[in-house]
Design an enzyme around this catalytic site. Structure first.
Site, PDB file in Angstrom:
ATOM      1  N   HIS A   1      -4.651   7.943   0.693  1.00 28.96           N
ATOM      2  CA  HIS A   1      -4.825   8.362   2.079  1.00 28.96           C
ATOM      3  C   HIS A   1      -3.605   8.031   2.918  1.00 28.96           C
ATOM      4  CE1 HIS A   1      -5.836   4.097   2.361  1.00 28.96           C
ATOM      5  NE2 HIS A   1      -5.632   4.184   3.673  1.00 28.96           N
TER       6      HIS A   1
ATOM      7  N   HIS B   1       2.737   7.066   5.825  1.00 29.07           N
ATOM      8  CA  HIS B   1       3.009   6.910   4.393  1.00 29.07           C
ATOM      9  C   HIS B   1       1.685   6.932   3.638  1.00 29.07           C
ATOM     10  CE1 HIS B   1       1.644   2.968   5.609  1.00 29.07           C
ATOM     11  NE2 HIS B   1       1.212   2.860   4.362  1.00 29.07           N
TER      12      HIS B   1
HETATM   13  P1  2AM Z   1      -4.399   1.253   5.520  1.00 29.08           P
HETATM   14  O1  2AM Z   1      -3.444   2.173   6.220  1.00 29.08           O
HETATM   15  O2  2AM Z   1      -5.657   1.920   5.094  1.00 29.08           O
HETATM   16  O3  2AM Z   1      -4.636  -0.014   6.293  1.00 29.08           O
HETATM   17  C1  2AM Z   1       0.523  -1.267   4.592  1.00 29.08           C
HETATM   18  O4  2AM Z   1      -0.323  -2.177   5.193  1.00 29.08           O
HETATM   19  C2  2AM Z   1      -0.238  -0.307   3.701  1.00 29.08           C
HETATM   20  O5  2AM Z   1      -0.982  -1.014   2.718  1.00 29.08           O
HETATM   21  C3  2AM Z   1      -1.240   0.583   4.422  1.00 29.08           C
HETATM   22  O6  2AM Z   1      -1.200   1.860   3.821  1.00 29.08           O
HETATM   23  C4  2AM Z   1      -2.549  -0.092   4.185  1.00 29.08           C
HETATM   24  O7  2AM Z   1      -3.659   0.787   4.161  1.00 29.08           O
HETATM   25  C5  2AM Z   1      -2.338  -0.649   2.809  1.00 29.08           C
HETATM   26  N1  2AM Z   1      -3.142  -1.843   2.600  1.00 29.08           N
HETATM   27  C6  2AM Z   1      -3.261  -2.895   3.430  1.00 29.08           C
HETATM   28  N2  2AM Z   1      -4.081  -3.818   2.902  1.00 29.08           N
HETATM   29  C7  2AM Z   1      -4.482  -3.339   1.706  1.00 29.08           C
HETATM   30  C8  2AM Z   1      -5.332  -3.819   0.688  1.00 29.08           C
HETATM   31  N3  2AM Z   1      -5.938  -5.001   0.742  1.00 29.08           N
HETATM   32  N4  2AM Z   1      -5.529  -3.040  -0.395  1.00 29.08           N
HETATM   33  C9  2AM Z   1      -4.930  -1.831  -0.475  1.00 29.08           C
HETATM   34  N5  2AM Z   1      -4.105  -1.324   0.451  1.00 29.08           N
HETATM   35  C10 2AM Z   1      -3.876  -2.068   1.535  1.00 29.08           C
END
Ligand code: 2AM
Length: 183
Positions: A123, A42
């Site tokens: 991303h 996602h």
């Molecule tokens: P990531 O894949 O780069 O870890 C579920 O955890 C989603 O939320 C993932 O896409 C994750 O990104 C994102 N996510 C988790 N912690 C976050 C944060 N503090 N700020 C922004 N996005 C976050």
């Protein structure tokens, strides 16, 4: 899942066939680490963190009020971050993506939900803790983005699971005919 709080985020889900194609390509790169499961691919629009479950209905209403058009999302660049994080990202950002994320974020902030203040880096995470970063990689995946979803992230003994708590369509803006004054 605990009932009093939920770990929430809004995201664009990757359609099943594209997710499988991405995973097949990724698995061929031999990156090691912890690959993200196809059903979990996602692109996050807004990360809300832990929120009281009692706010769920308010969040669903907030999402339903958003009017944004569909667009094509093309992910054609490999990017990486700390701790061996590897992701796909667009080399050319479609205008509709930051506009949708920003509208969501503004509405969330207006409802008193504190969000990460760092600018959105669109991303789609492929692997965590990758052992290697490929020198040569030419990804090119695209899908028509037609809806966005509110997910709750749940830790299970078999890994993280994302539970959809609502999804809302992106609808083309009405093209009204130009007004022509009568002669
Ligand atoms: P990531 O894949 O780069 O870890 C579920 O955890 C989603 O939320 C993932 O896409 C994750 O990104 C994102 N996510 C988790 N912690 C976050 C944060 N503090 N700020 C922004 N996005 C976050």
């Amino acid at each position: 899942m605990p009932t009093d709080t939920l770990r929430l985020f809004f995201a664009l889900p990757c359609p099943r066939d594209t997710a499988e194609a991405i995973c097949t390509w990724r698995d061929g790169l031999g990156l090691g680490g912890k690959p993200v499961a196809a059903e979990n691919l996602h692109l996050t629009l807004a990360f809300l963190g832990q929120q009281p479950s009692a706010r769920l209905e308010e969040l669903q209403l907030l999402a339903a009020a958003i009017e944004a058009p569909p667009f094509e999302l093309r992910l054609d660049r490999l990017g990486g971050g700390r701790q061996g994080l590897l992701w796909l990202e667009p080399s050319r950002m479609p205008d509709e993506l930051p506009a949708l994320a920003s509208e969501l974020q503004q509405r969330l902030l207006a409802s008193g939900i504190a969000l990460d203040t760092r600018p959105l880096r669109a991303h789609l995470t492929l692997v965590r803790h990758a052992g290697a970063r490929p020198r040569e990689a030419h990804p090119d995946f695209a899908w028509p983005v037609e809806r966005f979803v509110l997910y709750a992230s749940e830790n299970t003994p078999r890994g993280v699971r994302y539970l959809g708590l609502g999804n809302w369509p992106l609808v083309p803006r009405l093209q009204l005919p130009r007004f022509r004054p009568p002669h």
